[in-house]
Scaffold this active site. Structure first.
Site, PDB file in Angstrom:
ATOM      1  CD  GLU A 161      33.197  26.688  15.939  1.00 53.79           C
ATOM      2  OE1 GLU A 161      32.061  26.928  16.389  1.00 53.79           O
ATOM      3  OE2 GLU A 161      34.170  27.435  16.133  1.00 53.79           O
ATOM      4  CD  GLU A 347      26.095  24.192  16.571  1.00 54.39           C
ATOM      5  OE1 GLU A 347      26.905  24.518  17.452  1.00 54.39           O
ATOM      6  OE2 GLU A 347      26.010  23.032  16.121  1.00 54.39           O
TER       7      GLU A 347
END
Length: 380
Positions: A161, A347
């Site tokens: 990330e 997600e």
């Protein structure tokens, strides 16, 4: 210490990881349990799943020497997916190190301060990334041509990330984390003491109201705080900009995505402390995601965002003290991406087995009565 002064103490070439990442590929780049994996993928195929996603760790593939790549386990995985006629979304996660103010290294990634420094056997970090991506393209060229690899999600930080490693559980985190880096000399503009991180930000688990920096009216909103946090956030955006520019070159013609984490705790405070420490300059009087969305748009990169299954009311019931608002955060991020026409996929952040979470995913995937008709382009 200066902004990247702790680097150089923990720069090994061979990367050591405590356990195989996500349990699919081991540290010698072999499939951990191919028979069981095949059965799991067959189940996914039987319920009409379009494809699967797998993380690719630079620290495994290029573990032994510079520009010597071992793709054996990943190639076996690709052949398995190919045989079942599934698509593959690949998440590339360079394994580099950050160091916090206590001198503790986070083994997930190195500071972005070496993006342009030749400290990796004569190569900069972004050159290592590019060499790794180029090798991947050459090794798996046929899978790109046949459409088996349909998208590349480029890892830009811990857990793939785009963020600082600001809440490491292995160091006891449960609520809030400290800032991990400090501005470099060129950014201080004559204010030498501004280049030092504040000493009143607390520890990994300090609530915002117990610190002088993050409390209401705290130093985060002072001239110094604004300067520091702007620099801190800009380093994050610049890192994403550099890596994605090379990813576009390496994976020409392939869809590219980047992932942001859903850091929703302390979202109901004025400082948005958890987001500030992760590198998102998103206090109540600012928008920390507009600059990131603009950077993604520059490279025609899709945004993958987490926590679309989390309901704010659940946090009021179980985690009231964290002042979280996941729904508010999701709304803000999706709008920031939508404003510049960046495709959004998502997600779930945690396992989701209940109807309420499932309905929340559907609501975020295709909002009702949205005048702009915005919706998610994909869900993993």
């Amino acid at each position: 210490m200066d902004w990247f002064g702790m680097l150089g103490l923990q720069l090994w070439w061979k990367v050591e990881v405590e356990e195989p990442p996500l349990g699919v590929i081991d540290m010698i780049c072999e499939l951990v349990d191919p028979d069981n994996l095949l059965e799991q993928v067959k189940i996914l195929k039987s319920v009409n799943i379009d494809g699967v996603m797998i993380d690719c760790w630079w620290g495994i593939v290029e573990a032994n020497a510079p520009q010597e790549y071992n793709w054996s386990g990943y190639k076996k995985l690709l052949l398995l997916v190919w045989d079942l006629n599934l698509e593959l979304q690949w998440s590339k996660n360079p394994d580099l190190y950050f160091t916090d103010r206590e001198g503790r290294c986070n083994s997930e990634c190195l500071s972005w301060g070496i993006d342009k420094e030749r400290v990796l056997r004569g190569r900069t970090a972004v050159e290592v990334y590019f060499d790794h991506m180029r090798s991947f393209c050459i090794e798996f060229d046929e899978f790109f041509e046949d459409g088996i690899i349909s998208e590349i999600e480029v890892g830009l930080g811990p857990c793939s990330e785009l963020r600082y490693p600001s809440y490491p559980a292995k160091y006891g985190w449960s609520v809030i984390s400290v800032l991990t880096e400090e501005p470099d000399e060129s950014s201080r503009k004559g204010h030498s003491f501004w280049g030092k991180g504040s000493d009143n930000i607390g520890t990994y688990n300090s609530p915002p109201h117990e610190t002088l920096f993050f409390c209401d009216g705290g130093d985060y909103d002072s001239y110094y705080g604004k300067f520091f946090l702007n620099c801190y956030s800009q380093v994050l955006v610049d890192h994403g900009d550099r890596v994605l520019a090379l990813a576009i070159l390496a994976f020409e013609g392939t869809c590219i995505a980047a992932k942001l984490s859903g850091i929703h705790w302390w979202y109901k405070t004025a400082s948005y402390a958890a987001e500030l420490t992760a590198g998102f300059y998103n206090p109540c009087n600012g928008d920390g995601f507009a600059a990131i969305a603009a950077m993604l748009k520059k490279h025609e990169t899709a945004l993958n965002f987490t926590c679309v299954e989390v309901c704010t009311l659940d946090h009021y019931e179980y985690f009231l003290e964290a002042l979280a608002d996941p729904e508010g955060l999701v709304w803000q991020v999706l709008n920031a991406a939508g404003d510049v026409s960046v495709p959004v996929k998502s997600e779930n952040a945690l396992p989701c087995h209940d109807r309420q979470g499932y309905n929340k995913i559907l609501e975020n995937a295709k909002p009702l009565n949205d005048p702009d008709g915005r919706h998610l382009s994909a869900f993993t």
